[in-house]
Design a protein around this motif. Structure first.
Motif, mmCIF file in Angstrom:
data_model
loop_
_atom_site.group_PDB
_atom_site.id
_atom_site.type_symbol
_atom_site.label_atom_id
_atom_site.label_comp_id
_atom_site.label_asym_id
_atom_site.label_seq_id
_atom_site.Cartn_x
_atom_site.Cartn_y
_atom_site.Cartn_z
ATOM 1 N N PHE A 128 55.830 35.753 45.696
ATOM 2 C CA PHE A 128 54.525 35.554 46.316
ATOM 3 C C PHE A 128 54.594 35.841 47.818
ATOM 4 C CE2 PHE A 128 51.176 33.099 48.361
ATOM 5 C CZ PHE A 128 50.072 33.519 47.639
ATOM 6 N N SER A 129 55.695 35.470 48.437
ATOM 7 C CA SER A 129 55.926 35.787 49.849
ATOM 8 C C SER A 129 57.415 36.038 50.038
ATOM 9 C CB SER A 129 55.435 34.664 50.758
ATOM 10 O OG SER A 129 55.998 33.416 50.391
ATOM 11 N N MET A 162 54.822 41.041 45.810
ATOM 12 C CA MET A 162 53.484 40.997 46.382
ATOM 13 C C MET A 162 53.580 41.309 47.870
ATOM 14 S SD MET A 162 51.823 37.808 44.265
ATOM 15 C CE MET A 162 50.243 38.632 44.117
ATOM 16 N N ILE A 163 52.832 42.311 48.310
ATOM 17 C CA ILE A 163 52.993 42.786 49.681
ATOM 18 C C ILE A 163 51.697 43.406 50.199
ATOM 19 C CG2 ILE A 163 53.809 45.079 48.989
ATOM 20 C CD1 ILE A 163 55.859 44.809 51.353
ATOM 21 N N CYS A 164 51.468 43.260 51.501
ATOM 22 C CA CYS A 164 50.330 43.879 52.175
ATOM 23 C C CYS A 164 50.841 45.083 52.967
ATOM 24 C CB CYS A 164 49.657 42.889 53.127
ATOM 25 S SG CYS A 164 48.887 41.481 52.302
ATOM 26 N N PRO A 165 50.528 46.302 52.530
ATOM 27 C CA PRO A 165 51.016 47.493 53.240
ATOM 28 C C PRO A 165 50.524 47.543 54.681
ATOM 29 C CG PRO A 165 50.130 48.059 51.075
ATOM 30 C CD PRO A 165 49.743 46.646 51.334
ATOM 31 N N THR A 213 48.100 44.325 48.113
ATOM 32 C CA THR A 213 46.773 43.790 48.417
ATOM 33 C C THR A 213 46.518 43.969 49.908
ATOM 34 O OG1 THR A 213 47.537 41.550 48.929
ATOM 35 C CG2 THR A 213 47.002 42.016 46.628
ATOM 36 N N ARG A 214 45.261 43.858 50.279
ATOM 37 C CA ARG A 214 44.945 43.832 51.699
ATOM 38 C C ARG A 214 45.329 42.472 52.271
ATOM 39 N NH1 ARG A 214 38.433 43.857 51.161
ATOM 40 N NH2 ARG A 214 38.952 44.770 49.128
ATOM 41 N N PRO A 215 45.590 42.364 53.575
ATOM 42 C CA PRO A 215 45.846 41.046 54.173
ATOM 43 C C PRO A 215 44.551 40.269 54.324
ATOM 44 C CG PRO A 215 45.838 42.723 55.877
ATOM 45 C CD PRO A 215 45.681 43.454 54.560
ATOM 46 N N SER A 216 44.641 39.061 54.833
ATOM 47 C CA SER A 216 43.450 38.280 55.143
ATOM 48 C C SER A 216 42.534 39.076 56.060
ATOM 49 C CB SER A 216 43.851 36.974 55.838
ATOM 50 O OG SER A 216 42.747 36.411 56.528
ATOM 51 N N PRO A 217 41.211 38.919 55.925
ATOM 52 C CA PRO A 217 40.289 39.598 56.836
ATOM 53 C C PRO A 217 40.548 39.254 58.303
ATOM 54 C CG PRO A 217 39.104 38.672 54.972
ATOM 55 C CD PRO A 217 40.511 38.158 54.878
#
Length: 452
Positions: A384-385, A414-417, A237-241
């Motif tokens: 989740f983390s 679950m990871i933000c590339p 997923t994308r990270p937080s904006p």
């Protein structure tokens, strides 16, 4: 009378005649039985078992079920602790087994008066920091016999073995240990110079010396046990904006209104959905911490992906998390989807839904449950983390991939590339490589050095 598996008996046979031993057996191979059998063979009247708080009752029940019901003492109870020492002082000839958690040991100063006893440390990697209070206290005890148990004795960091070496009777100084086995270089970070570990050397010699001092390393494969296939699925997923603004500025003011298009719904994500706080990354540690949270805790896209995962299956799910606020929001999602919930954390242990509901979701905090517990009723884990510690990462995977598991295991990462999470994952995988190397049999070369 306990009937051991062949690999468990082999571990005992390899340490026959030794009174200081370490059973570094892969998770799921039954270190509990090997350790307790060795304790009985050592045949001391007084025995002290030190373990994690969440494992105290498990150890008590183990000894009551397989050995004796009347001589096992829960030393976390002040009254029972007092009774235990009254029996010690009166030199009652009966077998006595006291069980206590690590964090209570150094608060029970009278333990220093114990003599002529067997000390068993479950998850002995927990004394890797010799400067921590619990480590100093345990290293100051005077047992006749020592039994160390761990599936991840170093977490991929060989420097963390030094404390355990002392308990095994290998009296190598810390300075010499580092000189012989640790590679370092000086690097500058935030204007300060520090010594950084770059790798390890003389690993075969290290394994040889550990074997000489009673350490047995054994993987599942070496034990001749075939477990189901493990399957890894990355959920990206994308990270937080707000992630990149924080990463560049080291500061962000955060609330549910500025999280972008994924506004948190309090009815859906739980009572903690709305948050107003400042994140200040004024040091490298706080910058890393809050960057991690902007990938997970404060990332609506992560929660949406979690919801989709839960909706994709009715099977039991195990979910590993770091922060209590993460768990509260995830519980809100699970309950919104009418899924039964169990929790294992530092404050709560309720596993009824896991045991009795086929579609339950069990939330496990790394520190509370990654290093112990059998959860092979499930065959799916959601991360989740990520944790910071390699031993927590490696051991968490074995909660479902162990003896008794007959189905393929699935791990949803679950990871933000492109974020700090990829750096953390890379470090965890590197540390696992070092752990795997330590578990490989050392090469007994004819010219192997015999020095420390």
């Amino acid at each position: 009378m306990i009937t051991l598996f062949q690999h468990q008996q082999q571990a005992l046979d390899e340490t026959e005649g030794k009174n200081r031993v370490a059973y570094y057996l892969d998770m799921g191979l039954g270190k509990t039985f090997v350790g307790s059998e060795k304790m009985m063979k050592l045949n001391k009247r007084i025995n002290l078992v030190v373990c994690q708080c969440s494992k105290v009752q498990d150890w008590i029940e183990h000894f009551q079920d397989y050995y004796t019901r009347n001589c096992v003492f829960d030393l976390t109870n002040p009254k029972t602790f007092k009774w235990f020492f009254e029996q010690v002082q009166h030199e009652v000839p009966t077998l006595m087994i006291g069980v206590i958690n690590y964090e209570l040991t150094f608060r029970r100063n009278v333990l220093k008066t114990l003599t002529g006893f067997t000390l068993m440390l479950d998850e002995s990697s927990l004394i890797q920091n010799e400067n921590a209070k619990r480590s100093k206290f345990i290293l100051g005890l005077k047992p006749d016999n020592v039994i160390l148990l761990s599936g991840t004795p170093t977490g991929g960091k060989y420097e963390n073995l030094w404390s355990q070496c002392q308990l095994l009777g290998w009296k190598i100084s810390k300075e010499l240990f580092w000189k012989q086995y640790i590679q370092t270089e000086w690097v500058e970070t935030d204007g300060f110079w520090r010594q950084q570990i770059t790798g390890y050397k003389n690993v075969d010699r290290l394994k040889m010396k550990l074997a000489e001092h009673g350490a047995v390393f054994m993987t599942t494969e070496q034990a001749g046990i075939s477990l189901p296939k493990r399957n890894w699925i990355k959920v990206k997923t994308r990270p937080s904006p707000l992630y990149w603004k924080f990463w560049n500025d080291r500061y962000i003011a955060i609330d549910s209104a500025n999280l972008g298009e994924f506004e948190l719904d309090a009815d859906f994500y739980g009572s903690n959905a709305h948050c107003e706080r400042e994140l200040i990354g004024d040091t490298s540690l706080t910058r890393r911490l809050y960057a991690r949270q902007l990938c997970g805790l404060y990332n609506p896209a992560r929660y949406e992906a979690f919801r989709d995962l839960v909706n994709s299956t009715e099977d039991r799910l195990i979910v590993f998390y770091n922060f209590t606020e993460e768990m509260e929001r995830l519980k809100g999602i699970a309950k919104g989807l009418n899924r039964p919930v169990s929790v294992l954390s530092g404050e709560e242990k309720n596993l009824d839904a896991y045991r009795y509901q086929h579609n339950s979701i069990t939330f496990i905090q790394y520190q509370a449950g990654a290093m112990g517990g059998n959860f092979q009723l499930a065959n799916k884990i959601i991360y989740f983390s990520l944790p910071q510690g390699s031993e927590l990462w490696e051991q968490s995977q074995k909660r479902i991939h162990r003896l008794g598991q007959e189905r393929p295991c699935f791990y949803y990462l679950m990871i933000c590339p492109g974020t700090v999470e990829e750096d953390i994952l890379s470090t965890l995988e590197m540390r696992k490589d070092y752990t795997d190397e330590l578990f490989r049999k050392y090469e007994q070369a004819a010219t192997a050095p015999q020095s420390p």
